[in-house]
Design a protein around this motif. Structure first.
Motif, PDB file in Angstrom:
ATOM      1  N   THR A  25       0.852  -1.189   0.000  1.00  0.00           N
ATOM      2  CA  THR A  25       0.000   0.000   0.000  1.00  0.00           C
ATOM      3  C   THR A  25       0.887   1.238   0.000  1.00  0.00           C
ATOM      4  OG1 THR A  25      -1.913   1.027   1.054  1.00  0.00           O
ATOM      5  CG2 THR A  25      -0.214   0.212   2.536  1.00  0.00           C
ATOM      6  N   TRP A  63      -2.489   6.326  -1.288  1.00  0.00           N
ATOM      7  CA  TRP A  63      -3.741   5.561  -1.468  1.00  0.00           C
ATOM      8  C   TRP A  63      -4.612   5.737  -0.227  1.00  0.00           C
ATOM      9  CZ3 TRP A  63      -7.069   2.121   0.577  1.00  0.00           C
ATOM     10  CH2 TRP A  63      -8.003   1.534  -0.291  1.00  0.00           C
ATOM     11  N   ARG A  65      -8.236   7.744  -0.350  1.00  0.00           N
ATOM     12  CA  ARG A  65      -9.505   6.994  -0.231  1.00  0.00           C
ATOM     13  C   ARG A  65     -10.176   7.161   1.117  1.00  0.00           C
ATOM     14  NH1 ARG A  65     -10.360   3.384  -4.980  1.00  0.00           N
ATOM     15  NH2 ARG A  65      -8.467   3.848  -6.140  1.00  0.00           N
ATOM     16  N   VAL A  74     -20.386  -2.453  17.768  1.00  0.00           N
ATOM     17  CA  VAL A  74     -19.185  -2.084  17.010  1.00  0.00           C
ATOM     18  C   VAL A  74     -19.054  -0.546  17.005  1.00  0.00           C
ATOM     19  CG1 VAL A  74     -17.717  -2.810  15.085  1.00  0.00           C
ATOM     20  CG2 VAL A  74     -19.710  -4.172  15.674  1.00  0.00           C
ATOM     21  N   CYS A  75     -18.927   0.058  15.823  1.00  0.00           N
ATOM     22  CA  CYS A  75     -18.593   1.495  15.807  1.00  0.00           C
ATOM     23  C   CYS A  75     -19.716   2.380  16.351  1.00  0.00           C
ATOM     24  CB  CYS A  75     -18.235   1.944  14.398  1.00  0.00           C
ATOM     25  SG  CYS A  75     -16.956   0.953  13.640  1.00  0.00           S
ATOM     26  N   ARG A 103      -4.357  -5.758   3.349  1.00  0.00           N
ATOM     27  CA  ARG A 103      -4.216  -4.311   3.137  1.00  0.00           C
ATOM     28  C   ARG A 103      -5.561  -3.596   3.034  1.00  0.00           C
ATOM     29  NH1 ARG A 103      -2.577  -3.267  -3.212  1.00  0.00           N
ATOM     30  NH2 ARG A 103      -4.425  -4.266  -4.091  1.00  0.00           N
ATOM     31  N   LEU A 146     -19.642  -7.172   6.743  1.00  0.00           N
ATOM     32  CA  LEU A 146     -18.577  -6.725   7.655  1.00  0.00           C
ATOM     33  C   LEU A 146     -18.543  -7.698   8.833  1.00  0.00           C
ATOM     34  CD1 LEU A 146     -16.487  -4.765   8.717  1.00  0.00           C
ATOM     35  CD2 LEU A 146     -18.306  -3.194   9.356  1.00  0.00           C
ATOM     36  N   PHE A 201     -15.013  -8.145   4.422  1.00  0.00           N
ATOM     37  CA  PHE A 201     -15.162  -6.688   4.404  1.00  0.00           C
ATOM     38  C   PHE A 201     -15.441  -6.234   2.981  1.00  0.00           C
ATOM     39  CE2 PHE A 201     -13.397  -2.386   4.241  1.00  0.00           C
ATOM     40  CZ  PHE A 201     -13.813  -1.829   5.434  1.00  0.00           C
ATOM     41  N   GLY A 216     -15.957  -3.294   1.221  1.00  0.00           N
ATOM     42  CA  GLY A 216     -15.785  -1.870   1.493  1.00  0.00           C
ATOM     43  C   GLY A 216     -16.814  -0.970   0.820  1.00  0.00           C
ATOM     44  N   GLN A 217     -17.075  -1.226  -0.466  1.00  0.00           N
ATOM     45  CA  GLN A 217     -17.975  -0.303  -1.178  1.00  0.00           C
ATOM     46  C   GLN A 217     -19.417  -0.424  -0.693  1.00  0.00           C
ATOM     47  OE1 GLN A 217     -17.404  -0.381  -5.394  1.00  0.00           O
ATOM     48  NE2 GLN A 217     -15.277   0.262  -5.225  1.00  0.00           N
ATOM     49  N   ILE A 220     -20.275  -1.406   2.327  1.00  0.00           N
ATOM     50  CA  ILE A 220     -20.300  -0.811   3.676  1.00  0.00           C
ATOM     51  C   ILE A 220     -20.393   0.706   3.555  1.00  0.00           C
ATOM     52  CG2 ILE A 220     -19.055  -0.545   5.857  1.00  0.00           C
ATOM     53  CD1 ILE A 220     -17.558  -3.179   5.150  1.00  0.00           C
ATOM     54  N   ALA A 274     -14.861   7.127  10.235  1.00  0.00           N
ATOM     55  CA  ALA A 274     -14.314   5.941   9.577  1.00  0.00           C
ATOM     56  C   ALA A 274     -13.563   6.344   8.313  1.00  0.00           C
ATOM     57  CB  ALA A 274     -15.427   4.968   9.217  1.00  0.00           C
ATOM     58  N   ASN A 275     -14.100   7.354   7.645  1.00  0.00           N
ATOM     59  CA  ASN A 275     -13.594   7.702   6.336  1.00  0.00           C
ATOM     60  C   ASN A 275     -14.074   9.118   6.028  1.00  0.00           C
ATOM     61  OD1 ASN A 275     -13.679   8.064   3.462  1.00  0.00           O
ATOM     62  ND2 ASN A 275     -13.380   5.865   3.211  1.00  0.00           N
ATOM     63  N   ARG A 282     -14.531  10.641   3.307  1.00  0.00           N
ATOM     64  CA  ARG A 282     -15.536  10.720   2.220  1.00  0.00           C
ATOM     65  C   ARG A 282     -16.925  10.348   2.739  1.00  0.00           C
ATOM     66  NH1 ARG A 282     -14.449   7.316  -2.494  1.00  0.00           N
ATOM     67  NH2 ARG A 282     -13.385   5.917  -1.077  1.00  0.00           N
ATOM     68  N   GLY A 330     -21.780   1.114  12.195  1.00  0.00           N
ATOM     69  CA  GLY A 330     -20.771   0.082  12.432  1.00  0.00           C
ATOM     70  C   GLY A 330     -21.246  -1.305  12.045  1.00  0.00           C
ATOM     71  N   GLY A 331     -20.417  -2.295  12.337  1.00  0.00           N
ATOM     72  CA  GLY A 331     -20.736  -3.683  12.027  1.00  0.00           C
ATOM     73  C   GLY A 331     -22.099  -4.065  12.604  1.00  0.00           C
TER      74      GLY A 331
HETATM   75  N1  ACO Z   1      -3.582   0.075  -0.634  1.00  0.00           N
HETATM   76  C1  ACO Z   1      -3.557   0.068  -1.970  1.00  0.00           C
HETATM   77  N2  ACO Z   1      -4.558  -0.446  -2.720  1.00  0.00           N
HETATM   78  C2  ACO Z   1      -5.609  -0.972  -2.073  1.00  0.00           C
HETATM   79  C3  ACO Z   1      -5.684  -1.002  -0.661  1.00  0.00           C
HETATM   80  C4  ACO Z   1      -4.604  -0.451   0.058  1.00  0.00           C
HETATM   81  N3  ACO Z   1      -4.575  -0.416   1.399  1.00  0.00           N
HETATM   82  N4  ACO Z   1      -6.852  -1.589  -0.316  1.00  0.00           N
HETATM   83  C5  ACO Z   1      -7.493  -1.903  -1.450  1.00  0.00           C
HETATM   84  N5  ACO Z   1      -6.743  -1.528  -2.512  1.00  0.00           N
HETATM   85  C6  ACO Z   1      -7.044  -1.676  -3.934  1.00  0.00           C
HETATM   86  C7  ACO Z   1      -8.064  -2.737  -4.215  1.00  0.00           C
HETATM   87  O1  ACO Z   1      -7.469  -4.008  -4.301  1.00  0.00           O
HETATM   88  C8  ACO Z   1      -8.619  -2.267  -5.529  1.00  0.00           C
HETATM   89  O2  ACO Z   1      -7.738  -2.672  -6.557  1.00  0.00           O
HETATM   90  P1  ACO Z   1      -8.311  -3.176  -7.985  1.00  0.00           P
HETATM   91  O3  ACO Z   1      -9.040  -1.983  -8.565  1.00  0.00           O
HETATM   92  O4  ACO Z   1      -7.076  -3.547  -8.737  1.00  0.00           O
HETATM   93  O5  ACO Z   1      -9.208  -4.315  -7.687  1.00  0.00           O
HETATM   94  C9  ACO Z   1      -8.558  -0.744  -5.458  1.00  0.00           C
HETATM   95  O6  ACO Z   1      -7.625  -0.466  -4.391  1.00  0.00           O
HETATM   96  C10 ACO Z   1      -9.876  -0.091  -5.142  1.00  0.00           C
HETATM   97  O7  ACO Z   1     -10.506  -0.773  -4.044  1.00  0.00           O
HETATM   98  P2  ACO Z   1     -11.934  -0.358  -3.553  1.00  0.00           P
HETATM   99  O8  ACO Z   1     -12.336  -1.298  -2.472  1.00  0.00           O
HETATM  100  O9  ACO Z   1     -12.833  -0.192  -4.723  1.00  0.00           O
HETATM  101  O10 ACO Z   1     -11.627   1.103  -2.934  1.00  0.00           O
HETATM  102  P3  ACO Z   1     -12.650   2.134  -2.348  1.00  0.00           P
HETATM  103  O11 ACO Z   1     -12.503   3.403  -3.081  1.00  0.00           O
HETATM  104  O12 ACO Z   1     -14.006   1.545  -2.188  1.00  0.00           O
HETATM  105  O13 ACO Z   1     -12.039   2.382  -0.893  1.00  0.00           O
HETATM  106  C11 ACO Z   1     -12.426   1.765   1.395  1.00  0.00           C
HETATM  107  C12 ACO Z   1     -11.938   1.313   0.023  1.00  0.00           C
HETATM  108  C13 ACO Z   1     -11.568   2.901   1.859  1.00  0.00           C
HETATM  109  C14 ACO Z   1     -12.282   0.588   2.342  1.00  0.00           C
HETATM  110  C15 ACO Z   1     -13.896   2.215   1.310  1.00  0.00           C
HETATM  111  O14 ACO Z   1     -14.658   1.284   0.617  1.00  0.00           O
HETATM  112  C16 ACO Z   1     -14.502   2.432   2.677  1.00  0.00           C
HETATM  113  O15 ACO Z   1     -14.109   3.312   3.410  1.00  0.00           O
HETATM  114  N6  ACO Z   1     -15.512   1.634   3.027  1.00  0.00           N
HETATM  115  C17 ACO Z   1     -16.184   1.784   4.307  1.00  0.00           C
HETATM  116  C18 ACO Z   1     -15.423   1.144   5.406  1.00  0.00           C
HETATM  117  C19 ACO Z   1     -15.854   1.670   6.711  1.00  0.00           C
HETATM  118  O16 ACO Z   1     -15.702   2.822   6.943  1.00  0.00           O
HETATM  119  N7  ACO Z   1     -16.431   0.897   7.570  1.00  0.00           N
HETATM  120  C20 ACO Z   1     -16.978   1.467   8.785  1.00  0.00           C
HETATM  121  C21 ACO Z   1     -17.443   0.461   9.637  1.00  0.00           C
HETATM  122  S1  ACO Z   1     -16.102  -0.499  10.237  1.00  0.00           S
HETATM  123  C22 ACO Z   1     -16.679  -1.323  11.626  1.00  0.00           C
HETATM  124  O17 ACO Z   1     -17.785  -1.185  12.003  1.00  0.00           O
HETATM  125  C23 ACO Z   1     -15.750  -2.315  12.318  1.00  0.00           C
END
Ligand code: ACO
Length: 337
Positions: free
Chosen positions: A5, A9, A13, A88-89, A128, A167, A190, A192-193, A195, A229-230, A232, A288-289
């Motif tokens: 990573t 990145w 993100r 969870v969160c 990652r 999740l 997980f 991500g999208q 969630i 969490a994020n 965005r 959260g989860g």
């Molecule tokens: N470093 C580099 N590349 C990465 C990483 C990393 N750490 N992680 C994923 N990638 C890659 C992926 O493999 C993917 O590659 P590909 O296009 O070749 O397949 C690319 O990056 C894009 O991955 P996406 O999953 O589409 O990235 P996205 O823009 O959706 O961002 C993220 C991912 C940040 C996890 C986002 O989806 C997110 O924030 N989701 C919500 C998570 C969250 O906040 N949860 C809260 C609750 S948690 C709880 O309750 C415990």
């Protein structure tokens, strides 16, 4: 380098720039106890005043006894219930709801609600997609009965149980015991999208619901203190709630996602930075989860300065975060081979 990573990145993100992980001797209960001592000092109270302790955590020291019981013993509290809350969160904000009901019904007069997490211990440090998102931390609040029109004014709590599997953490819990599987060798499920979308929908709709029922426009909200969490996700939720980012508290860049600890840490920092005036109207959405979600409309009281300060602090760790992470990775690798 431990996983493939880059800082760019992660920052792009998620908005996360920095995270903390606890040293070897620390656990969720040691963090929770320190946070509780600081909250009691700020409120000018002692352990003798407390008659309810709720620890919101997804990373308890043990399955049982509950983390809150360790906090109770460490503080020397002898009255009232002490239990953990697992959402969870969203856990801390759910905990505020529970404590508020205890107080409203007269079951409790002085409640400690603590959000404390040590996600560094349950992360899969070879994954990652998740290990870059979470950090450790804790914060606490004290809730007391008041005749004034303060505290939780309205709340919306919910759960998208049908989506709970997007999740999930494998490798800990009763489902894995006596199954020939190594407990604690965690793997994350997980999506991500998905969630992300549910987080925006859950927190956004809960904010809309609370504002509508309160008969308030977004202009009436002085500060939004959302789950961090994020960046965005926070921006989308603020847009949906109709509150500009100048009135949204953000510290996800400093700590990452500390799960149940994010909202109370953000609340404490907002106070310390003078962002909360007496009588301020706060909106606190969390997600959260589970998938749990909520939004609370809170009217802050008159005091915004601490009565006292606790000098308690965590001892410095002799090992760097990277050394600890590498140790966790080695331990998992050895255990699985
Ligand atoms: N470093 C580099 N590349 C990465 C990483 C990393 N750490 N992680 C994923 N990638 C890659 C992926 O493999 C993917 O590659 P590909 O296009 O070749 O397949 C690319 O990056 C894009 O991955 P996406 O999953 O589409 O990235 P996205 O823009 O959706 O961002 C993220 C991912 C940040 C996890 C986002 O989806 C997110 O924030 N989701 C919500 C998570 C969250 O906040 N949860 C809260 C609750 S948690 C709880 O309750 C415990």
């Amino acid at each position: 380098k431990t996983v493939d990573t880059t800082s760019d990145w992660i920052v792009q993100r998620t908005g996360i720039r920095n995270r903390y992980i606890v040293g070897e001797g620390e656990t969720t209960s040691t963090l929770a106890t320190g946070a509780a001592r600081k909250a009691l000092a700020a409120a000018g109270l002692t352990a003798a005043d407390v008659d309810l302790i709720i620890v919101a955590t997804a990373t308890p020291d043990y399955t049982f006894p509950a983390t809150a019981t360790q906090v109770q013993a460490a503080l020397g509290v002898t009255r009232g219930a002490a239990f953990d809350l697992q959402a969870v969160c969203s856990g801390f904000v759910f905990g505020v709801s529970v404590a508020e009901k205890f107080i409203a019904t007269g079951s409790s007069t002085c409640a400690l609600v603590i959000g404390a997490e040590t996600f560094s211990r349950i992360l899969d440090w070879s994954d990652r997609t998740t290990c870059v998102l979470f950090g450790d931390g804790a914060a606490a609040v004290v809730l007391q009965a008041t005749p004034r029109d303060e505290g939780v004014q309205l709340e919306k709590l919910g759960c998208y149980g049908e989506s709970r599997e997007i999740l999930r953490i494998h490798g800990i819990g009763g489902a894995y015991v006596h199954q020939g599987r190594l407990l604690g060798a965690t793997e994350w499920q997980f999506e991500g999208q998905d969630i992300f979308k549910k987080a925006v929908h859950g927190m956004g709709s809960a904010c809309e619901d609370v504002l509508r029922r309160a008969g308030l426009t977004p202009e009436a909200i002085d500060l939004v203190i959302p789950h961090q969490a994020n960046l965005r996700i926070i921006e989308f939720v603020a847009k949906r709630a109709g509150v500009p980012m100048e009135r949204v508290y953000v510290n996800v860049h400093r700590y990452g996602n500390m799960s149940a600890a994010t909202v109370p840490v953000a609340l404490c920092e907002a106070l310390e930075e003078g962002r909360i005036a007496p009588g301020a109207r706060l909106l606190m959405p969390a997600f959260g989860g589970g998938l749990t979600f909520c939004a609370h409309l809170v009217r802050w009281g008159t005091r915004t300065q601490p009565i006292g300060l606790s000098s308690i602090d965590l001892p410095p760790s002799p090992h760097s975060a990277l050394e600890l992470v590498q140790r966790y990775r080695r331990a998992k690798g050895h255990a699985l081979t």
